[in-house]
Design an enzyme around this catalytic site. Sequence first.
Site, PDB file in Angstrom:
ATOM      1  N   ALA A 198       2.570  -2.384   3.957  1.00  0.00           N
ATOM      2  CA  ALA A 198       2.267  -1.457   5.047  1.00  0.00           C
ATOM      3  C   ALA A 198       1.829  -2.334   6.213  1.00  0.00           C
ATOM      4  O   ALA A 198       1.121  -3.317   6.012  1.00  0.00           O
ATOM      5  CB  ALA A 198       1.145  -0.517   4.637  1.00  0.00           C
ATOM      6  N   HIS A 219      -4.805  -0.302  -5.030  1.00  0.00           N
ATOM      7  CA  HIS A 219      -3.916  -1.339  -5.567  1.00  0.00           C
ATOM      8  C   HIS A 219      -4.223  -1.508  -7.047  1.00  0.00           C
ATOM      9  O   HIS A 219      -5.314  -1.935  -7.410  1.00  0.00           O
ATOM     10  CB  HIS A 219      -4.156  -2.685  -4.876  1.00  0.00           C
ATOM     11  CG  HIS A 219      -3.654  -2.749  -3.474  1.00  0.00           C
ATOM     12  ND1 HIS A 219      -2.561  -3.485  -3.106  1.00  0.00           N
ATOM     13  CD2 HIS A 219      -4.094  -2.169  -2.345  1.00  0.00           C
ATOM     14  CE1 HIS A 219      -2.356  -3.354  -1.805  1.00  0.00           C
ATOM     15  NE2 HIS A 219      -3.271  -2.560  -1.325  1.00  0.00           N
ATOM     16  N   HIS A 222      -4.804 -10.532  -1.865  1.00  0.00           N
ATOM     17  CA  HIS A 222      -4.876 -10.778  -0.419  1.00  0.00           C
ATOM     18  C   HIS A 222      -5.825 -11.928  -0.108  1.00  0.00           C
ATOM     19  O   HIS A 222      -6.854 -12.097  -0.770  1.00  0.00           O
ATOM     20  CB  HIS A 222      -5.372  -9.531   0.320  1.00  0.00           C
ATOM     21  CG  HIS A 222      -4.475  -8.349   0.178  1.00  0.00           C
ATOM     22  ND1 HIS A 222      -4.583  -7.470  -0.880  1.00  0.00           N
ATOM     23  CD2 HIS A 222      -3.446  -7.907   0.943  1.00  0.00           C
ATOM     24  CE1 HIS A 222      -3.657  -6.527  -0.747  1.00  0.00           C
ATOM     25  NE2 HIS A 222      -2.959  -6.766   0.346  1.00  0.00           N
ATOM     26  N   HIS A 245      -8.028   2.712   6.779  1.00  0.00           N
ATOM     27  CA  HIS A 245      -7.187   2.431   5.603  1.00  0.00           C
ATOM     28  C   HIS A 245      -6.644   3.745   5.023  1.00  0.00           C
ATOM     29  O   HIS A 245      -5.552   3.797   4.483  1.00  0.00           O
ATOM     30  CB  HIS A 245      -7.996   1.659   4.556  1.00  0.00           C
ATOM     31  CG  HIS A 245      -7.178   1.166   3.398  1.00  0.00           C
ATOM     32  ND1 HIS A 245      -6.027   0.418   3.560  1.00  0.00           N
ATOM     33  CD2 HIS A 245      -7.330   1.320   2.067  1.00  0.00           C
ATOM     34  CE1 HIS A 245      -5.516   0.134   2.372  1.00  0.00           C
ATOM     35  NE2 HIS A 245      -6.282   0.675   1.443  1.00  0.00           N
ATOM     36  N   MET A 304      -1.580  -8.006   6.826  1.00  0.00           N
ATOM     37  CA  MET A 304      -2.554  -8.933   6.210  1.00  0.00           C
ATOM     38  C   MET A 304      -2.030  -9.540   4.913  1.00  0.00           C
ATOM     39  O   MET A 304      -2.814  -9.948   4.051  1.00  0.00           O
ATOM     40  CB  MET A 304      -3.864  -8.177   5.936  1.00  0.00           C
ATOM     41  CG  MET A 304      -4.437  -7.442   7.127  1.00  0.00           C
ATOM     42  SD  MET A 304      -5.863  -6.457   6.663  1.00  0.00           S
ATOM     43  CE  MET A 304      -6.092  -5.451   8.144  1.00  0.00           C
ATOM     44  N   SER A 305      -0.729  -9.561   4.755  1.00  0.00           N
ATOM     45  CA  SER A 305      -0.173 -10.115   3.503  1.00  0.00           C
ATOM     46  C   SER A 305       1.184 -10.739   3.814  1.00  0.00           C
ATOM     47  O   SER A 305       1.486 -11.059   4.956  1.00  0.00           O
ATOM     48  CB  SER A 305      -0.008  -8.999   2.470  1.00  0.00           C
ATOM     49  OG  SER A 305       0.942  -8.054   2.912  1.00  0.00           O
ATOM     50  N   ASN A 352       1.092   2.799  10.788  1.00  0.00           N
ATOM     51  CA  ASN A 352       0.340   3.225  11.977  1.00  0.00           C
ATOM     52  C   ASN A 352       0.786   2.350  13.140  1.00  0.00           C
ATOM     53  O   ASN A 352       1.304   1.258  12.928  1.00  0.00           O
ATOM     54  CB  ASN A 352      -1.171   3.011  11.739  1.00  0.00           C
ATOM     55  CG  ASN A 352      -1.477   1.566  11.368  1.00  0.00           C
ATOM     56  OD1 ASN A 352      -1.294   1.167  10.219  1.00  0.00           O
ATOM     57  ND2 ASN A 352      -1.915   0.783  12.336  1.00  0.00           N
ATOM     58  N   TYR A 400      -7.794 -12.052   2.379  1.00  0.00           N
ATOM     59  CA  TYR A 400      -9.093 -11.554   2.855  1.00  0.00           C
ATOM     60  C   TYR A 400     -10.052 -11.208   1.721  1.00  0.00           C
ATOM     61  O   TYR A 400     -11.241 -10.980   1.947  1.00  0.00           O
ATOM     62  CB  TYR A 400      -8.918 -10.343   3.791  1.00  0.00           C
ATOM     63  CG  TYR A 400      -8.258  -9.136   3.184  1.00  0.00           C
ATOM     64  CD1 TYR A 400      -8.908  -8.343   2.244  1.00  0.00           C
ATOM     65  CD2 TYR A 400      -6.964  -8.765   3.556  1.00  0.00           C
ATOM     66  CE1 TYR A 400      -8.308  -7.231   1.690  1.00  0.00           C
ATOM     67  CE2 TYR A 400      -6.353  -7.660   3.017  1.00  0.00           C
ATOM     68  CZ  TYR A 400      -7.031  -6.901   2.076  1.00  0.00           C
ATOM     69  OH  TYR A 400      -6.416  -5.806   1.530  1.00  0.00           O
ATOM     70  N   GLU A 401      -9.541 -11.160   0.503  1.00  0.00           N
ATOM     71  CA  GLU A 401     -10.436 -10.893  -0.628  1.00  0.00           C
ATOM     72  C   GLU A 401     -11.298 -12.111  -0.954  1.00  0.00           C
ATOM     73  O   GLU A 401     -12.237 -12.015  -1.748  1.00  0.00           O
ATOM     74  CB  GLU A 401      -9.623 -10.478  -1.850  1.00  0.00           C
ATOM     75  CG  GLU A 401      -8.982  -9.112  -1.675  1.00  0.00           C
ATOM     76  CD  GLU A 401      -8.057  -8.759  -2.816  1.00  0.00           C
ATOM     77  OE1 GLU A 401      -8.551  -8.405  -3.886  1.00  0.00           O
ATOM     78  OE2 GLU A 401      -6.832  -8.854  -2.643  1.00  0.00           O
ATOM     79  N   SER A 454       0.828  -1.213   0.000  1.00  0.00           N
ATOM     80  CA  SER A 454       0.000   0.000   0.000  1.00  0.00           C
ATOM     81  C   SER A 454       0.855   1.253   0.000  1.00  0.00           C
ATOM     82  O   SER A 454       1.808   1.349   0.766  1.00  0.00           O
ATOM     83  CB  SER A 454      -0.871   0.053   1.269  1.00  0.00           C
ATOM     84  OG  SER A 454      -1.749  -1.012   1.303  1.00  0.00           O
TER      85      SER A 454
HETATM   86  N1  HPA Z   1      -3.001  -4.112  11.210  1.00  0.00           N
HETATM   87  C1  HPA Z   1      -3.014  -4.995  10.197  1.00  0.00           C
HETATM   88  N2  HPA Z   1      -2.622  -4.686   8.983  1.00  0.00           N
HETATM   89  C2  HPA Z   1      -2.197  -3.436   8.752  1.00  0.00           C
HETATM   90  C3  HPA Z   1      -2.162  -2.469   9.763  1.00  0.00           C
HETATM   91  C4  HPA Z   1      -2.583  -2.828  11.065  1.00  0.00           C
HETATM   92  O1  HPA Z   1      -2.583  -2.030  12.015  1.00  0.00           O
HETATM   93  N3  HPA Z   1      -1.681  -1.329   9.198  1.00  0.00           N
HETATM   94  C5  HPA Z   1      -1.431  -1.625   7.898  1.00  0.00           C
HETATM   95  N4  HPA Z   1      -1.741  -2.893   7.615  1.00  0.00           N
END
Ligand code: HPA
Length: 274
Positions: free
Chosen positions: A114, A62, A84, A248, A212-213, A236, A86-87, A31
């Site tokens: 990210a 993306h 991903h 996001h 998540m990847s 973050n 989760y998709e 990201s």
């Molecule tokens: N958690 C999970 N996936 C993420 C986060 C998070 O805080 N930030 C960016 N991808």
Amino acid sequence: MTAVYERLQNCYKNIQDQICVRPKVALVLGSGLGDYADGIRIESTLDYHEISGFPVSTVSGHKGRFVFGYVKDVPVVIMQGRVHYYEGYPMEDVVLPIRLMKMMGAEILFLTNAAGGVNYDFHAGDFMMITDQISDFVPSPLIGPNVEELGERFPDMSHIYDPKLCQVLRETSHDLGISLKEGTYLQLTGPNFESPHEVRMCRILGADAVGMSTACEAVAANHMKMRICGISCISNMACGMTEQPLSHTEVKETADQVAPRFKELITEAIVRMG
Ligand code: HPA
């Protein structure tokens, strides 16, 4: 031959004529980094939806294409947009692009993402070199009949992230004056962010960043004995570590802000790896 390998071969045959570069390095853009590919010497591009049987990412921000070209003189294939779990795709689909890039000739896999910072020593905007990972919260992409053509049934995972490539990243960041943290990346399924106690669990398990990847991609690449390295942009601090709710948008904004330095680091590291 397994169904997985047959599908992979078909995908490869479909696109073989359109690959004009034999890549040494395969780079996956996370990201906020998507436009890195626009700044390299592009030889050709290939949209995922043009590849029959290929999973197509649906996440906003993306793009979905392979970019073939050169970073300085190093031949690369870049994934501008990943797939991903989760998709809703099965793991076999999620790692198909990684396997395809190996078939194209890539020996090195450079993963970026990210991620949320779990380690209290981190700050939003930091970069973390991934030195190890925890992938047990998502299914292994190697479940099912082993694809003998790709690798062995029970691959060793002692050094998923190649120590020599890690050293290149360390030296490159030092020479460029870019601070590079190090740590363990833990993958959860998403797409929801974690609860504060889930983040606490990640920390207790030894994670420094959560996302998540990436980890499943590294499992598939390690199976094929690719040399792997990875950097997380800590977009973050994870849930519960600050008062701020997560979004996001925040993830993308932080990643965008630090993207110029991230790109500088990636470019120089690839040159030294080439
Ligand atoms: N958690 C999970 N996936 C993420 C986060 C998070 O805080 N930030 C960016 N991808």
